[in-house]
Scaffold this motif. Structure first.
Motif, PDB file in Angstrom:
ATOM      1  N   TRP A  79       0.809  -1.220   0.000  1.00  0.00           N
ATOM      2  CA  TRP A  79       0.000   0.000   0.000  1.00  0.00           C
ATOM      3  C   TRP A  79       0.845   1.274   0.000  1.00  0.00           C
ATOM      4  N   GLU A  80       2.038   1.229   0.572  1.00  0.00           N
ATOM      5  CA  GLU A  80       2.857   2.434   0.626  1.00  0.00           C
ATOM      6  C   GLU A  80       3.545   2.723  -0.707  1.00  0.00           C
ATOM      7  N   LEU A  81       3.796   1.676  -1.490  1.00  0.00           N
ATOM      8  CA  LEU A  81       4.364   1.888  -2.825  1.00  0.00           C
ATOM      9  C   LEU A  81       3.373   2.610  -3.737  1.00  0.00           C
ATOM     10  N   PRO A  82       2.107   2.154  -3.865  1.00  0.00           N
ATOM     11  CA  PRO A  82       1.145   2.921  -4.670  1.00  0.00           C
ATOM     12  C   PRO A  82       0.851   4.304  -4.084  1.00  0.00           C
ATOM     13  N   ALA A  83       0.893   4.422  -2.755  1.00  0.00           N
ATOM     14  CA  ALA A  83       0.700   5.744  -2.143  1.00  0.00           C
ATOM     15  C   ALA A  83       1.835   6.677  -2.543  1.00  0.00           C
ATOM     16  N   GLY A  84       3.060   6.139  -2.588  1.00  0.00           N
ATOM     17  CA  GLY A  84       4.196   6.946  -3.014  1.00  0.00           C
ATOM     18  C   GLY A  84       4.071   7.386  -4.464  1.00  0.00           C
ATOM     19  N   GLU A  89       2.728  11.900  -8.396  1.00  0.00           N
ATOM     20  CA  GLU A  89       1.867  12.410  -9.471  1.00  0.00           C
ATOM     21  C   GLU A  89       0.910  13.500  -9.020  1.00  0.00           C
ATOM     22  N   ARG A  90       0.439  13.428  -7.772  1.00  0.00           N
ATOM     23  CA  ARG A  90      -0.649  14.297  -7.345  1.00  0.00           C
ATOM     24  C   ARG A  90      -0.278  15.271  -6.239  1.00  0.00           C
ATOM     25  N   GLY A  91       0.930  15.148  -5.701  1.00  0.00           N
ATOM     26  CA  GLY A  91       1.336  16.061  -4.639  1.00  0.00           C
ATOM     27  C   GLY A  91       1.302  17.506  -5.108  1.00  0.00           C
ATOM     28  N   ALA A  99       8.892  13.384  -1.207  1.00  0.00           N
ATOM     29  CA  ALA A  99       8.557  12.270  -0.309  1.00  0.00           C
ATOM     30  C   ALA A  99       8.091  11.068  -1.123  1.00  0.00           C
ATOM     31  N   GLY A 100       7.303  11.331  -2.156  1.00  0.00           N
ATOM     32  CA  GLY A 100       6.847  10.260  -3.029  1.00  0.00           C
ATOM     33  C   GLY A 100       7.998   9.540  -3.699  1.00  0.00           C
ATOM     34  N   ASP A 101       8.993  10.292  -4.142  1.00  0.00           N
ATOM     35  CA  ASP A 101      10.177   9.675  -4.766  1.00  0.00           C
ATOM     36  C   ASP A 101      10.867   8.724  -3.788  1.00  0.00           C
ATOM     37  N   HIS A 102      11.036   9.174  -2.551  1.00  0.00           N
ATOM     38  CA  HIS A 102      11.708   8.355  -1.545  1.00  0.00           C
ATOM     39  C   HIS A 102      10.884   7.110  -1.212  1.00  0.00           C
ATOM     40  N   ASP A 192      14.557   7.266   6.780  1.00  0.00           N
ATOM     41  CA  ASP A 192      14.578   8.229   5.677  1.00  0.00           C
ATOM     42  C   ASP A 192      13.161   8.681   5.334  1.00  0.00           C
ATOM     43  N   HIS A 193      12.221   7.746   5.289  1.00  0.00           N
ATOM     44  CA  HIS A 193      10.838   8.100   4.957  1.00  0.00           C
ATOM     45  C   HIS A 193      10.217   8.986   6.028  1.00  0.00           C
ATOM     46  N   ILE A 194      10.484   8.667   7.283  1.00  0.00           N
ATOM     47  CA  ILE A 194       9.986   9.511   8.372  1.00  0.00           C
ATOM     48  C   ILE A 194      10.506  10.941   8.208  1.00  0.00           C
ATOM     49  N   THR A 195      11.776  11.056   7.860  1.00  0.00           N
ATOM     50  CA  THR A 195      12.407  12.373   7.718  1.00  0.00           C
ATOM     51  C   THR A 195      11.789  13.178   6.578  1.00  0.00           C
ATOM     52  N   VAL A 196      11.635  12.566   5.403  1.00  0.00           N
ATOM     53  CA  VAL A 196      11.102  13.335   4.269  1.00  0.00           C
ATOM     54  C   VAL A 196       9.618  13.659   4.463  1.00  0.00           C
ATOM     55  N   LEU A 197       8.896  12.800   5.148  1.00  0.00           N
ATOM     56  CA  LEU A 197       7.494  13.103   5.439  1.00  0.00           C
ATOM     57  C   LEU A 197       7.397  14.284   6.402  1.00  0.00           C
TER      58      LEU A 197
END
Length: 212
Positions: A79-84, A89-91, A99-102, A192-197
């Protein structure tokens, strides 16, 4: 002069005694204290015992916690891969798209590693998100504009924070080298994900504190 030296010796003696007391106190701390922290991390991450016990592999013993961890890494990617990808695309802001890239890069790698570990260690893996995680993904997909940014960051930061404690526990306790390698990499990627979020400026830390 003698008075100053005596005073110095007295202070030194007190410091030594305090150090010994602190060391003794640490040694006498009940195991339940540490077990309590372990149980909190497991419960918070929704740990599930598959009832199959510990079995031997050429990479070392494989425990129920090890198997559950591999499944959780796989489930996160579902679920986190499609969310990314949606974030890319939509951010509506550059920080959300970054964040999506990461998220895409990190979960692509972790998903591959989890699948490899599952095949090698003969651990059955999910092929679709769990009920709660599918709900999160549906919620993200329904949102638009700034609300999309907010919901996406909120759900993903919450999920990453919950699993972070479990990763540390598995990394510390597993005796299986393949699981240890997965946990080591997951630790770096999730941090890393926590940081970019958090870099998006959209994280509600008070709300995070309310998550059990």
């Amino acid at each position: 002069m003698r008075s100053a030296m005596a005073s110095g010796r007295a202070i030194g003696t007190v410091l030594v005694v305090l150090g010994l007391v602190a060391t003794l106190g640490a040694l006498l701390l009940p195991n339940q204290f540490f077990d309590g922290n372990r149980n909190i991390a497991l419960a918070r991450a929704g740990w599930q015992d598959d009832g199959k016990g510990t079995r031997s592999t050429k990479y070392g013993p494989l425990t129920p916690m090890d198997r559950d961890f591999i499944r959780k890494v796989r489930n996160a990617g579902l679920w986190e891969l499609p969310a990314g990808r949606s974030a890319q695309e939509r951010g509506t802001t550059k920080s959300v798209r970054i964040a999506g890239d990461h998220l895409v890069d990190g979960h692509t790698e972790l998903d591959r590693r989890a699948i490899d570990a599952g095949r090698t260690l003969k651990v059955s893996l999910p092929n679709r998100p769990s009920g709660k995680n599918q709900d999160y993904l549906d919620e993200i997909n329904r949102a638009n504009g700034k609300e999309f940014d907010k919901v996406l960051v909120e759900r993903l930061r919450q999920a990453h924070g919950v699993v972070f404690g479990l990763i540390g526990l598995v990394r510390d306790q597993t005796r299986n080298s393949m699981v240890r390698s997965l946990a080591t990499r997951a630790n770096a990627i999730v941090l890393d994900h926590i940081t970019v979020l958090e870099d998006t400026g959209l994280v509600d830390f008070e709300a995070l504190n309310d998550v059990k």
